[in-house]
Structure formats: C-alpha cells, structure tokens
Design an enzyme around this catalytic site. Sequence first.
Site, short mmCIF file in Angstrom:
data_model
loop_
_atom_site.label_atom_id
_atom_site.label_comp_id
_atom_site.label_asym_id
_atom_site.label_seq_id
_atom_site.Cartn_x
_atom_site.Cartn_y
_atom_site.Cartn_z
N ARG A 15 41.59 98.68 124.87
CA ARG A 15 41.68 100.13 125.07
C ARG A 15 40.62 100.93 124.32
O ARG A 15 40.48 102.12 124.54
CB ARG A 15 43.09 100.61 124.68
CG ARG A 15 44.10 100.38 125.79
CD ARG A 15 45.49 100.76 125.35
NE ARG A 15 46.08 99.75 124.47
CZ ARG A 15 47.19 99.95 123.75
NH1 ARG A 15 47.79 101.11 123.79
NH2 ARG A 15 47.65 98.99 122.99
N GLU A 152 61.40 92.83 121.12
CA GLU A 152 60.19 93.54 121.53
C GLU A 152 60.52 94.55 122.63
O GLU A 152 61.46 94.33 123.42
CB GLU A 152 59.15 92.54 122.02
CG GLU A 152 58.57 91.68 120.91
CD GLU A 152 57.94 92.51 119.82
OE1 GLU A 152 56.97 93.23 120.09
OE2 GLU A 152 58.41 92.45 118.67
N LYS A 349 9.26 112.77 100.31
CA LYS A 349 9.49 111.37 100.65
C LYS A 349 8.86 110.47 99.60
O LYS A 349 7.72 110.70 99.21
CB LYS A 349 8.88 111.05 102.02
CG LYS A 349 9.22 109.68 102.54
CD LYS A 349 8.07 109.02 103.27
CE LYS A 349 7.15 108.31 102.30
NZ LYS A 349 6.12 107.51 102.96
#
Length: 455
Positions: A15, A152, A349
Amino acid sequence: MNISVVILAAGQGTRMRSALPKVLHKLGGIPLLQHVIRTARQLDPDGIHVVYGHGGEQVREVLAGENVDWVLQDRQLGTGHAVELAMSRVSDADTVLVLYGDVPLIRAATLSGLIEKARHDALAVLTAVLDEPHGYGRMLRDSSGKLVGIVEQKDASAAQLEIREINTGFLAAPAASLRRWLGQLDNNNAKREYYLTDVIALAAAERVAIETASPPNSFEILGVNDREQLSVLERVYQRDQAQRLMRNGVTIADPERLDVRGELQVGSDCEFDVNVVFEGEVRLGDRVRVGPNCVIRNTSIGDDVEILANCVIEDCITGNGSRIGPFARIRPETELADRVRIGNFVEIKKSRIAAGSKINHLSYIGDTHMGSGVNVGAGTIVCNYDGANKHLTEIGNDVFIGSDTQLVAPVKVGDGATIGAGSTITREVPPGELTLSRAPQQTRPGWKRPVKRNK
Ligand code: UD1
Ligand code: MG
C-alpha cells in the site's frame, strides 16, 4: 533476564506504492526500521534478529551499520512463521520480545514493562482498547476475564468483531515455551498463514499465565501501511521532538512548525522561530537563535550565534557570537570563527573565516582562507574555478576589500591590505598598501545624448 529481540520486517508494504521497501521509508529523516532497532538497543538485549524479505538486500545495505542478525524469510507465510525462523538463533533461556519494523514509535519503557510481565515464565501481550478496532486481532477473554486467545479480523464472528480490546502485535515470552508453541501452529485460517497470535490459545491450554499490558501513549502502537499513515506518524514524532526540546529549555515559536530529521543537541536558552528544519547531526551551543525558514544540516553552532531568517547552512562549524543571514547560504566544509558576520545573499563554500570578519552583502566566497578583522565589501566575488580546477584564495588579517571586487584565484592578499572598489585582482596583493585595478574615470565636457530622428 536475557532478552532476544525479534523484529518482523519481511512484509511487502504494497500500500505504500513504492519501489522502496516500506521499512526504509523515513520518519524524522531516519528509516522506520532504524527507529525500531534503536528502541530495541535501549533494552540492552543479547541479540536483535531482524526478519527481512521483500527488497531485503536493499534493507540490509541501508542498515549495514547496524549490528543486527539478519534472518531471511523467503516467503511470507505469516507472523508465526517469521518468528519461528528467528528462533533458531535464540537460546532457550532468553525472553523473546517481538517488535515490528513498521511500528516505529513504540517506547523502550513500554517494552520494559511488557518484558517485566513475562517474568516467571508468563506470556505477556501488549493490548489496547480502541473505539475503532477494525483490522486488528481481537482479544478473547473467558467469563473470569482470563485471556484465552486472539481471533483475527478475517476469522472473527460478528460477536467477536464487537470486542474493542485489540492485539497490538507486541509480545514477550520465554524462548523455550514460545519455540514449543510455534512448532504447533497451523495455517487453517482465512489467510492461510501461520499466525503468531495462535500462541495465546496454546499457552492458555497449557495453563501458562498470560499477562497483558497497555502502552501509556496511543501513538506507540500505530503502524505505517500507507503514505497517509506515514505523514500522521511524522507529525506525532515531530511533536514529540518539539516537546523534548522544550523540556530541555528551548523556546519554540510553534511546535507544529519545527522539523528535526536526525539528531539535534541543544545548549540552554535556544530559540527557534517557525519553519526551522534540522537535518542530520546538528549541535547548538547556548543562546542560539534561529529565525524563520532556516534549514540547518550536519552543523555545529557555537554559543550566542544568531541565524536570521531564510538561511541554508550545511556541514559547517561556527564559533561563538556570530551572526548569519538573513538569506545566507553556507555550504559544506566551512568554518566560521567567533564574531563573524555573514549577511544577506552571501554564499560561502569550503572556506575558513577567522574571528570578527564581515561579509555582509551579496558575495561569493569559495575555497578561501580569510584572516581576522577582514571587511569584505558588497558584491565581492572569489573566482575560484577556472573551468577545470578549483583554486585557493588566501586573505590575511585586517584586510579591507572594496565593493564589487573579483579575486581571481589562486591569489594572496597580504595583512592590512586595502583593495579599491571595482578591482579585478589577479596577482598577489602586498600587505599594508592600497591596491586597485580600475580604468581611470573620464568626463567628456559638452557631450550630448543622441536624440531621436524624425522620420
Ligand atoms: C497482525 C496480528 C494482529 C494485530 C496486528 C497489529 C497476526 C496473525 N496478527 O495482523 O493480531 O492486531 O498485527 O498490527 O500476527 N510479517 C513478516 N512476515 C510474514 C508476515 C508478516 O515479517 O510472513 C511482518 C509484516 O511485515 C508486518 C508484521 O509482520 O510488519 C505484521 O504482519 P501483518 O500481515 O501486517 O499482520 P496483520 O494482519 O496486520
Ligand atoms: Mg498489519
């Protein structure tokens, strides 16, 4: 009592509609399964046995750093079958604790409580009472309230479906008994699976004591089956992180608008405005203030640092008393010393900036070692890349760089140098002098602007 943890993680997770195995989807930046492994570790177990299946190699690769025992379940024949496979690695004297790779928010304290109940050879099951029990196994009790089994959803009668006490799936049991019960399972049920839950009825038939416990927080038992549930758990997790931080003395403008995706360590009296995202390993000193909409990743920030709105900071170390932003971008391998100022639209940087230096407006500084007390004017660019290689720029102490300067690397600027605005610096700049490269200014007296011709 020695504990062996078995984590079930072999399910497909259909799913999720994903190429990624479900247990590798992330919650708070960490794979679901890794949350469960971490929680298991808090119990200091003898071993952690992870039953994996679908996409298994990928799961093992991503979590290769985790010292766990991987148990392959080729075909998913049911939760009972999965636990039974792991039992071959577990010694009879241990207490076995069963966890789930897709139920990530279970707390160690809840599990310790469950293990405690399995002392003296009891079987302990974690249950909860839900208003909407649909989908879960239901707890069956006899007239005296004793647990006699689990049915179940798919196998339950209409009357059994009314039961609101459900099986969370978590259980603890003595290994020798569990092994015996698992050996007796069959798959005569709606799903044709070997149900772990059938061990309850087998234990009841042997008159083994069956204990139940319930988690203090209802979210602990929530599992992830689809992306919607993942998003619900993400919020629960983030709210929990925010509460932990507030308990540790952090002021958070809105706990619903904070995201911690990794490990965040904080000093005292830090303050976060809204929409701050912390990723990876982030450490903050005392009295750090973070403005709205900042992303801070794998970074260590000193004391009394102020990060203004809309900054992105990655792989950086800062000293104390610095101010960054608004709208600054600090890229990897940057070290800022104490009292550094980085202003708006500045990108840094792979550079070291020493104490008290200021780069306040619209600049790019890359592959640079900058001394202390330097003032970098607006629009200064270090041209560090020649199209093939990156080059170093070295700037001494107390340098003043005029606005709109380009420093073409590799280049050195000596201590105390001043560079005139608008210069393109291509050669070494001597210390203490004014250096500039600039076309002389001209005025053409009497010059007239062209005017438009009549057609
Ligand atoms: C299970 C319980 C049910 C409980 C519910 C809680 C059983 C028979 N039922 O039902 O009582 O209310 O969980 O969520 O145990 N897995 C494997 N290998 C397998 C089968 C499953 O590793 O062969 C793993 C799955 O990946 C999953 C977990 O075990 O993480 C539970 O399996 P799932 O099929 O979801 O069981 P449920 O039907 O939800
Ligand atoms: Mg399930």
